[in-house]
Design an enzyme around this catalytic site. Structure first.
Site, PDB file in Angstrom:
ATOM      1  N   ARG A  22     -13.310  10.973  10.162  1.00 59.92           N
ATOM      2  CA  ARG A  22     -13.074  10.454   8.820  1.00 59.92           C
ATOM      3  C   ARG A  22     -14.252  10.769   7.890  1.00 59.92           C
ATOM      4  O   ARG A  22     -14.061  11.164   6.743  1.00 59.92           O
ATOM      5  CB  ARG A  22     -12.874   8.939   8.915  1.00 59.92           C
ATOM      6  CG  ARG A  22     -11.859   8.420   7.960  1.00 59.92           C
ATOM      7  CD  ARG A  22     -11.512   6.978   8.276  1.00 59.92           C
ATOM      8  NE  ARG A  22     -10.952   6.358   7.062  1.00 59.92           N
ATOM      9  CZ  ARG A  22      -9.703   6.521   6.663  1.00 59.92           C
ATOM     10  NH1 ARG A  22      -8.873   7.249   7.364  1.00 59.92           N
ATOM     11  NH2 ARG A  22      -9.279   5.941   5.556  1.00 59.92           N
ATOM     12  N   VAL A  73     -14.702  -3.361   6.358  1.00 58.44           N
ATOM     13  CA  VAL A  73     -13.893  -2.893   7.490  1.00 58.44           C
ATOM     14  C   VAL A  73     -12.505  -3.542   7.464  1.00 58.44           C
ATOM     15  O   VAL A  73     -12.282  -4.512   6.746  1.00 58.44           O
ATOM     16  CB  VAL A  73     -14.577  -3.232   8.833  1.00 58.44           C
ATOM     17  CG1 VAL A  73     -15.839  -2.410   9.018  1.00 58.44           C
ATOM     18  CG2 VAL A  73     -14.889  -4.719   8.917  1.00 58.44           C
ATOM     19  N   PRO A  76      -6.998  -6.273  10.603  1.00 49.36           N
ATOM     20  CA  PRO A  76      -5.541  -6.288  10.850  1.00 49.36           C
ATOM     21  C   PRO A  76      -5.078  -7.595  11.497  1.00 49.36           C
ATOM     22  O   PRO A  76      -5.896  -8.347  12.024  1.00 49.36           O
ATOM     23  CB  PRO A  76      -5.343  -5.118  11.812  1.00 49.36           C
ATOM     24  CG  PRO A  76      -6.658  -4.939  12.489  1.00 49.36           C
ATOM     25  CD  PRO A  76      -7.710  -5.365  11.515  1.00 49.36           C
ATOM     26  N   THR A  77      -3.768  -7.831  11.426  1.00 46.48           N
ATOM     27  CA  THR A  77      -3.220  -9.025  12.074  1.00 46.48           C
ATOM     28  C   THR A  77      -3.366  -8.883  13.596  1.00 46.48           C
ATOM     29  O   THR A  77      -3.080  -7.817  14.156  1.00 46.48           O
ATOM     30  CB  THR A  77      -1.724  -9.180  11.690  1.00 46.48           C
ATOM     31  OG1 THR A  77      -1.646  -9.177  10.262  1.00 46.48           O
ATOM     32  CG2 THR A  77      -1.141 -10.468  12.227  1.00 46.48           C
ATOM     33  N   THR A 115     -10.877  -8.329   3.171  1.00 41.69           N
ATOM     34  CA  THR A 115     -10.130  -9.570   2.976  1.00 41.69           C
ATOM     35  C   THR A 115     -10.152 -10.345   4.286  1.00 41.69           C
ATOM     36  O   THR A 115      -9.755  -9.824   5.327  1.00 41.69           O
ATOM     37  CB  THR A 115      -8.680  -9.273   2.570  1.00 41.69           C
ATOM     38  OG1 THR A 115      -8.742  -8.482   1.390  1.00 41.69           O
ATOM     39  CG2 THR A 115      -7.915 -10.547   2.279  1.00 41.69           C
ATOM     40  N   CYS A 262      -1.774  -5.388   2.528  1.00 35.64           N
ATOM     41  CA  CYS A 262      -2.354  -6.702   2.198  1.00 35.64           C
ATOM     42  C   CYS A 262      -1.367  -7.863   2.218  1.00 35.64           C
ATOM     43  O   CYS A 262      -1.647  -8.898   2.817  1.00 35.64           O
ATOM     44  CB  CYS A 262      -2.979  -6.645   0.815  1.00 35.64           C
ATOM     45  SG  CYS A 262      -4.407  -5.577   0.799  1.00 35.64           S
TER      46      CYS A 262
HETATM   47  C1  UDX Z   1      -1.970  -5.513  -3.514  1.00 36.19           C
HETATM   48  C2  UDX Z   1      -2.493  -6.330  -4.710  1.00 36.19           C
HETATM   49  O1  UDX Z   1      -1.780  -5.952  -5.882  1.00 36.19           O
HETATM   50  C3  UDX Z   1      -3.981  -6.105  -4.894  1.00 36.19           C
HETATM   51  O2  UDX Z   1      -4.484  -6.926  -5.926  1.00 36.19           O
HETATM   52  C4  UDX Z   1      -4.673  -6.440  -3.582  1.00 36.19           C
HETATM   53  O3  UDX Z   1      -6.069  -6.183  -3.689  1.00 36.19           O
HETATM   54  C5  UDX Z   1      -4.098  -5.627  -2.449  1.00 36.19           C
HETATM   55  O4  UDX Z   1      -2.705  -5.841  -2.347  1.00 36.19           O
HETATM   56  P1  UDX Z   1      -1.292  -2.968  -3.102  1.00 36.19           P
HETATM   57  O5  UDX Z   1      -0.760  -3.449  -1.787  1.00 36.19           O
HETATM   58  O6  UDX Z   1      -2.169  -1.763  -3.118  1.00 36.19           O
HETATM   59  O7  UDX Z   1      -2.128  -4.136  -3.827  1.00 36.19           O
HETATM   60  O8  UDX Z   1      -0.052  -2.608  -4.064  1.00 36.19           O
HETATM   61  P2  UDX Z   1       0.877  -3.416  -5.095  1.00 36.19           P
HETATM   62  O9  UDX Z   1       0.918  -2.626  -6.346  1.00 36.19           O
HETATM   63  O10 UDX Z   1       0.499  -4.824  -5.214  1.00 36.19           O
HETATM   64  O11 UDX Z   1       2.308  -3.269  -4.409  1.00 36.19           O
HETATM   65  C6  UDX Z   1       2.653  -3.925  -3.210  1.00 36.19           C
HETATM   66  C7  UDX Z   1       4.126  -3.745  -2.894  1.00 36.19           C
HETATM   67  O12 UDX Z   1       4.932  -4.438  -3.837  1.00 36.19           O
HETATM   68  C8  UDX Z   1       4.602  -2.286  -2.943  1.00 36.19           C
HETATM   69  O13 UDX Z   1       5.487  -2.063  -1.862  1.00 36.19           O
HETATM   70  C9  UDX Z   1       5.318  -2.193  -4.277  1.00 36.19           C
HETATM   71  O14 UDX Z   1       6.291  -1.188  -4.318  1.00 36.19           O
HETATM   72  C10 UDX Z   1       5.923  -3.588  -4.397  1.00 36.19           C
HETATM   73  N1  UDX Z   1       6.194  -3.971  -5.780  1.00 36.19           N
HETATM   74  C11 UDX Z   1       5.177  -4.149  -6.675  1.00 36.19           C
HETATM   75  C12 UDX Z   1       7.505  -4.194  -6.178  1.00 36.19           C
HETATM   76  O15 UDX Z   1       8.444  -4.060  -5.388  1.00 36.19           O
HETATM   77  N2  UDX Z   1       7.754  -4.564  -7.478  1.00 36.19           N
HETATM   78  C13 UDX Z   1       6.757  -4.749  -8.392  1.00 36.19           C
HETATM   79  O16 UDX Z   1       7.063  -5.131  -9.543  1.00 36.19           O
HETATM   80  C14 UDX Z   1       5.426  -4.519  -7.973  1.00 36.19           C
END
Ligand code: UDX
Length: 457
Positions: A22, A73, A76-77, A115, A262
């Protein structure tokens, strides 16, 4: 860290990892080989790499030289042991803390960026305190301050989220350490957006923010099913409720269920935490967000089978999108995994396409279900980047990720390449139904009440 290096040229940032492959990828001359696809990231790496931004496997050296160490780092669950399926596995956090304890010198500020469940800072502090005590009489006297500063960026928009965050959170007890970290962020973030809390509030805020966001998605996804049953339209409902400032417009797009590294993990963590403290009703409340999410994924797979005359055995289904959302190559917890697996178990031949995800990643994800289910996989899958090849002779197209290239597709012409009767299942609401008029295609869209529309477009 790349953005931090970009904004603070006089700070030397060294990223270390035990994974040599990596690190080599981060150092690759060809920036196309960076391990993470993220819009805008290449340019930042190009500008700063080997100036004040370094990637290395020399963990001891980097820790020894550092005034501040960010522990970033993965957590994970847990798959086995106490709390399996819910609690976060903190083994990497613990081993990082031990390395910091072993290799640091002088005073080191340790920032918990991963987290983590509430009170993890205590674990880090305990490990470091032992090292403080042991070093008291030696030449290398060590002292530490632990801060929590969880990261709120979302993938796909990470660079902008880091450059213009809604807020930065710093949790801690030691004012000098808090000020040192605050000063770094103040270089590009207005001070009123930098919030100071105690460590536990900071850790809990991250879990709670993700739980609230995910809850919003399960709420809108639940209503999408009711729209389909009644003749309402989910985007009309979303616009109408989002106009209320207390609800707000963002994060109301119904979809195939949320994915990503997340939301699920953090809710499971919250659920576990509440149970641990004897708050069973609170725990069950948050778990329902995941129940609805799993239900949404399953109901989409099952309605595809049902619409295709109750069977997909030996039918070709084109799956558009495997990443958990657009603009990322990350597939962790992607709804595409569970929907693809359900269709495979029903005997479908899937042709999967995605602009950034590689076939070996898909292979890994599709076989990550428990082994019992793997042996039941009846269908088959293959991969192509060519969209025409993907849809040729297919019975159905299933849109699972809202990549821009899919929004720009001419689905009317694709329908001519497909076997009749042909279906499009649009789980991301990226196709305007008017654009399909006269195509003869059958169309299902998330949250679209079919009562008002023709069965064939
Ligand atoms: C999320 C949080 O937004 C972020 O603040 C945190 O630090 C990490 O987790 P991320 O998982 O990168 O970020 O993406 P995010 O944009 O939140 O989308 C998560 C999921 O929700 C995706 O599968 C996305 O497609 C879905 N989603 C998001 C929807 O289905 N509809 C929406 O309106 C927004």
């Amino acid at each position: 860290m790349a953005v931090l290096a970009d904004r603070c040229k006089e700070i030397k940032v060294t990223l270390v990892d035990i994974d040599e492959k990596r690190i080599n990828a981060w150092n690759d001359d060809d920036l196309g080989n960076l391990p993470v696809y993220e819009p805008g990231l290449k340019a930042i790496i190009r500008r700063n790499r080997n100036k004040n931004l370094f990637f290395s496997c020399e963990i001891a050296k980097a820790i020894k030289e550092a005034d501040m160490v960010f522990i970033s780092v993965n957590t994970p669950t847990k798959k086995s042991g106490f709390g399996a399926g819910y609690a976060s596995d903190l083994k990497w956090v613990e081993s990082s803390a031990r390395q910091v304890a072993d290799f640091s010198s002088g005073h080191t500020i340790v920032v918990e960026k991963s987290t983590v469940p509430v009170r993890t800072a205590e674990l880090i502090q305990d490990i470091l305190s032992d090292s403080e005590n042991n070093s008291r009489d030696s030449n290398n006297k060590k002292t530490f301050s632990v801060l929590s500063s969880p990261e709120f960026l979302a993938e796909g928009t990470a660079i902008n989220d880091l450059e213009n965050p809604d807020r930065v959170l710093i949790g801690g007890e030691d004012n000098d350490a808090i000020k040192s970290l605050g000063k770094i962020y103040e270089r590009w973030i207005p001070s009123e957006k930098i919030l100071f809390t105690n460590v536990w509030s900071s850790e809990l805020s991250k879990l709670t923010a993700n739980a609230f966001l995910a809850q919003r998605l399960s709420s809108i996804n639940a209503i999408s099913a009711l729209c389909e049953a009644t003749g309402a339209e989910i985007n009309e409902v979303a616009n109408a409720i989002g106009a209320d400032k207390r609800i707000g417009k963002k994060f109301l797009a119904a979809g195939p269920g949320f994915g990503g590294s997340c939301f699920q993990k953090d809710i499971l963590n919250l659920v576990y935490l509440c149970k641990y403290y004897g708050l069973d009703t609170v725990s069950n409340y948050w778990e329902q967000v995941l129940t609805v999410n799993n239900w949404q994924k399953e109901r989409i797979a099952s309605l595809i089978v049902e619409k295709l005359f109750g069977t997909v055995t030996n039918k070709k289904i084109a799956l558009f999108g495997f990443s958990f959302k657009a603009n990322t190559n990350d597939t962790r917890e992607s709804p595409s995994i569970s929907i693809a697996n359900d269709l495979l178990e029903n005997g479908a031949n899937l042709m999967i396409t995605d602009p950034q995800v590689l076939p070996h990643q898909i292979e890994k994800e599709l076989h990550s279900r428990d082994s019992e289910t793997i042996t039941d996989l009846k269908g088959s899958w293959s991969f192509t980047k060519n969209l025409e090849e993907c849809v040729k002779d297919a019975d159905a197209i299933v849109i699972l990720t809202s990549w821009k290239e899919y929004e720009e597709c001419d689905f009317r012409s694709y329908s001519k390449l497909m076997r009749k009767p042909s279906w499009i299942f649009d789980t991301r609401k990226i196709i305007s139904k008017d654009s399909l008029k006269g195509s003869g295609i059958k169309f299902w869209q998330i949250g679209m009440g079919t009562l008002n529309y023709p069965k064939v477009f």
